[in-house]
Enzyme design. Structure first.
Site, PDB file in Angstrom:
ATOM      1  N   GLU A  61       0.889  -1.181   0.000  1.00 30.55           N
ATOM      2  CA  GLU A  61       0.000   0.000   0.000  1.00 30.55           C
ATOM      3  C   GLU A  61       0.915   1.216   0.000  1.00 30.55           C
ATOM      4  O   GLU A  61       1.478   1.570   1.037  1.00 30.55           O
ATOM      5  CB  GLU A  61      -0.879  -0.002   1.267  1.00 30.55           C
ATOM      6  N   CYS A  92      -2.294   9.080   2.379  1.00 33.35           N
ATOM      7  CA  CYS A  92      -1.953   8.544   1.057  1.00 33.35           C
ATOM      8  C   CYS A  92      -3.040   8.912   0.055  1.00 33.35           C
ATOM      9  O   CYS A  92      -2.757   9.147  -1.107  1.00 33.35           O
ATOM     10  CB  CYS A  92      -1.768   7.038   1.137  1.00 33.35           C
TER      11      CYS A  92
HETATM   12  P1  NAP Z   1       8.345   5.087   4.683  1.00 28.45           P
HETATM   13  O1  NAP Z   1       9.529   5.905   4.949  1.00 28.45           O
HETATM   14  O2  NAP Z   1       8.350   4.166   3.543  1.00 28.45           O
HETATM   15  O3  NAP Z   1       7.995   4.334   6.043  1.00 28.45           O
HETATM   16  C1  NAP Z   1       6.979   3.376   6.109  1.00 28.45           C
HETATM   17  C2  NAP Z   1       7.502   2.178   6.877  1.00 28.45           C
HETATM   18  O4  NAP Z   1       8.502   1.518   6.090  1.00 28.45           O
HETATM   19  C3  NAP Z   1       8.186   2.551   8.192  1.00 28.45           C
HETATM   20  O5  NAP Z   1       7.904   1.576   9.147  1.00 28.45           O
HETATM   21  C4  NAP Z   1       9.652   2.542   7.806  1.00 28.45           C
HETATM   22  O6  NAP Z   1      10.522   2.361   8.890  1.00 28.45           O
HETATM   23  C5  NAP Z   1       9.684   1.370   6.870  1.00 28.45           C
HETATM   24  N1  NAP Z   1      10.841   1.317   5.984  1.00 28.45           N
HETATM   25  C6  NAP Z   1      11.623   2.325   5.544  1.00 28.45           C
HETATM   26  N2  NAP Z   1      12.584   1.837   4.728  1.00 28.45           N
HETATM   27  C7  NAP Z   1      12.414   0.497   4.658  1.00 28.45           C
HETATM   28  C8  NAP Z   1      13.090  -0.557   3.988  1.00 28.45           C
HETATM   29  N3  NAP Z   1      14.142  -0.332   3.213  1.00 28.45           N
HETATM   30  N4  NAP Z   1      12.639  -1.813   4.134  1.00 28.45           N
HETATM   31  C9  NAP Z   1      11.571  -2.079   4.913  1.00 28.45           C
HETATM   32  N5  NAP Z   1      10.897  -1.113   5.578  1.00 28.45           N
HETATM   33  C10 NAP Z   1      11.295   0.155   5.439  1.00 28.45           C
HETATM   34  O7  NAP Z   1       7.057   5.961   4.456  1.00 28.45           O
HETATM   35  P2  NAP Z   1       6.774   7.409   4.966  1.00 28.45           P
HETATM   36  O8  NAP Z   1       7.300   8.318   3.941  1.00 28.45           O
HETATM   37  O9  NAP Z   1       7.160   7.609   6.358  1.00 28.45           O
HETATM   38  O10 NAP Z   1       5.177   7.306   4.931  1.00 28.45           O
HETATM   39  C11 NAP Z   1       4.415   7.933   4.042  1.00 28.45           C
HETATM   40  C12 NAP Z   1       4.202   7.151   2.761  1.00 28.45           C
HETATM   41  O11 NAP Z   1       3.319   6.083   3.003  1.00 28.45           O
HETATM   42  C13 NAP Z   1       3.550   8.017   1.725  1.00 28.45           C
HETATM   43  O12 NAP Z   1       4.070   7.755   0.452  1.00 28.45           O
HETATM   44  C14 NAP Z   1       2.107   7.580   1.799  1.00 28.45           C
HETATM   45  O13 NAP Z   1       1.355   7.880   0.663  1.00 28.45           O
HETATM   46  C15 NAP Z   1       2.261   6.114   2.056  1.00 28.45           C
HETATM   47  N6  NAP Z   1       1.032   5.547   2.623  1.00 28.45           N
HETATM   48  C16 NAP Z   1       0.286   4.686   1.846  1.00 28.45           C
HETATM   49  C17 NAP Z   1      -0.908   4.173   2.328  1.00 28.45           C
HETATM   50  C18 NAP Z   1      -1.758   3.248   1.510  1.00 28.45           C
HETATM   51  O14 NAP Z   1      -2.640   2.596   2.073  1.00 28.45           O
HETATM   52  N7  NAP Z   1      -1.559   3.149   0.205  1.00 28.45           N
HETATM   53  C19 NAP Z   1      -1.321   4.525   3.618  1.00 28.45           C
HETATM   54  C20 NAP Z   1      -0.538   5.376   4.374  1.00 28.45           C
HETATM   55  C21 NAP Z   1       0.650   5.875   3.864  1.00 28.45           C
HETATM   56  P3  NAP Z   1      11.297   3.612   9.551  1.00 28.45           P
HETATM   57  O15 NAP Z   1      10.247   4.516  10.107  1.00 28.45           O
HETATM   58  O16 NAP Z   1      12.126   2.973  10.590  1.00 28.45           O
HETATM   59  O17 NAP Z   1      12.088   4.254   8.443  1.00 28.45           O
END
Ligand code: NAP
Length: 460
Positions: free
Chosen positions: A228, A262
């Protein structure tokens, strides 16, 4: 990234947490694997009781849990309370409907009998984001625990108190050890863990980079994944729409959760005939939003989730302006001690600009004026993302025709993209794959086993 609570209202570090050690992770995976052996044999009533208990405890502790959300990621306190209610509703929803969703599906072969039986597949790893720290976990944990899977959750590093609180609720609700496990580990370690052969499936909600990292591991080790990811949803207003209502919904759609959804209405696309009227009203109402402390009930726009997020968003706006975008409102950081950014409207956006190509995760609306319905559809589809979208029109059949032509996982008519437990949630294109919530959300990490009965003499 350090695992810590840092209040984005003032950028003060409140508490720092030690990572779960590699030995402790190993013990937790072993314990989850053992728990699965027993949990898969429990009946649906036992699982439903646990989920109802979790829901009840969330509601009982609503004020405390909502306060942690607001403290850790800056959501307005009323929205945090709403998130706890919604999360509890998701646990109840799967407790009530799970058994029915997972019933045998009887098939009608030409000869003999056949049916599909749904069985759990084992230990799952969920990687979750900070923007809805309880709701995102509920979407993953509730259906999977109801199936009979057990879950390990790696939550975002800036919401450790939320992560720990959810695990405690499961324990107090009576979950046996290993049914729900919280891991305080980095994203990189989560991707490594996904390779462990005892983990049978992975689900990630977050950015494209994180999704790609975990899906690459899942692909290499041949396990199911659900992603997602981000979005750049279009909010289309046609000439026959009720403009005042569309303006009010656009503000909710774009500014809810300080724009960090998102499915936020990130691209406001209005047809020429009503564009001036819409923009004038939209601008006035957004300019009036009261910015301040998210704990204060009067505040309408709080801080972003972190200083880094605010710096990044301001940079995306600055790069867009440098490339020729026009600022209609806001455009700058607010001179407060926390991670604040002005409510902003940008226009004159073109491909190649950050605000056109990238997801803007904060209170920045991209405004587009287009000739007509067809131009709105073309622009809506000119995005690598395909998560949600909305169409505003007084003609519902027209709304459905437009919705049909928008290449996303969800389209809402006369409402911003939204979520309830009974509606499926998910995207297409670079917004990911798979679905959460509704009957579809319980169907991802399940073995749909065919059981076929025939007579020894049957030929087919
Ligand atoms: P993010 O940096 O990707 O973080 C999300 C999760 O992934 C966190 O737990 C993060 O851990 C982890 N993570 C980071 N790098 C990783 C890796 N290499 N391998 C595995 N896990 C990893 O996302 P964000 O920028 O904080 O969050 C916002 C994003 O999420 C936006 O793009 C938003 O649109 C999307 N989102 C999508 C949905 C949906 O349902 N489609 C819903 C909500 C949000 P750490 O915090 O420790 O880095």
């Amino acid at each position: 990234m350090a695992i810590q609570t840092k209040n984005p209202s003032n950028n003060q570090v409140i508490k720092t947490f030690a990572e779960t050690t590699p030995d402790a992770v190993e013990a937790a995976v072993a314990s989850a694997e053992q728990a699965f052996v027993l949990w898969r044999k429990t009946d649906y009533a036992t699982r439903a009781n646990l989920l109802h208990m979790v829901a009840m405890m969330m509601r009982e502790r609503k004020e405390e849990l909502a306060t942690i959300i607001t403290l850790e990621m800056g959501k307005l306190i009323a929205e945090s309370r709403g998130e706890i209610d919604l999360s509890a509703d998701i646990f109840d929803y799967y407790a009530i409907n799970g058994e029915n969703f997972l019933d045998d599906k009887v098939l009608e072969p030409k000869v003999g009998e056949a049916f599909i039986r749904h069985s759990p597949i084992g230990v799952l790893l969920g990687v979750e984001p900070w923007n809805f720290p309880f709701y995102q976990v509920a979407r993953f944990a509730a259906p999977n625990i109801m199936i009979g899977n057990v879950v390990m959750v790696k939550h975002a590093s800036n919401v450790p108190q939320c992560a720990i609180a959810i695990e405690q609720i499961f324990k107090t609700a009576g979950a046996q050890e290993g049914v729900y496990t919280n891991l305080l580990i980095s994203g990189a370690r989560a991707s490594e863990l996904a390779a462990d052969e005892r983990i049978k499936g992975v689900s990630l909600t977050g950015s494209e980079a994180a999704g790609s990292s975990i899906a690459a591991v899942a692909g290499k080790y041949l396990k199911k994944s659900v992603l997602e990811l981000g979005g750049n949803d279009a909010f289309i207003v046609l000439e026959d729409a009720d403009v005042d209502q569309a303006v009010d919904w656009a503000i909710v759609g774009r500014m809810n959760n300080t724009g960090q959804c998102c499915v936020a209405a990130k691209r406001i696309i209005v047809v020429e005939a009503v564009a001036d009227e819409f923009l004038t009203k939209f601008k006035h109402k957004i300019a009036d939003l009261k910015v301040g402390d998210p704990m204060d009930a009067e505040t309408q726009l709080g801080p972003l989730s972190s200083e880094e997020a605010a710096v990044n968003l301001a940079d995306q706006v600055a790069r867009s302006v440098k490339a020729g975008a026009t600022v209609i409102l806001g455009g700058s950081r607010i001179n407060f001690p926390g991670a604040f950014m002005e409510a902003t409207i940008l226009t004159d956006l073109k491909p190649g600009m950050a605000a056109y190509d990238e997801e803007l995760f904060g209170p920045v609306a991209s405004f587009y004026r287009v000739k007509d319905e067809q131009a709105a559809i073309v622009l809506a589809n000119d995005s690598p993302f395909g998560l949600g979208g909305s169409v505003f029109t007084n003609d519902i059949e027209r709304g459905k025709r437009v919705a049909d032509q928008i290449d996303t996982g969800m389209v809402f008519i006369n409402h911003p993209t939204w979520t309830t437990p009974d509606l499926p949630f998910g995207g297409t294109k670079r917004s990911g794959y798979g679905r959460e919530l509704s009957s579809l959300g319980i169907d991802e990490f399940v073995n749909k086993k065919l059981i076929r009965v025939s007579a020894l003499t049957d030929v087919f």
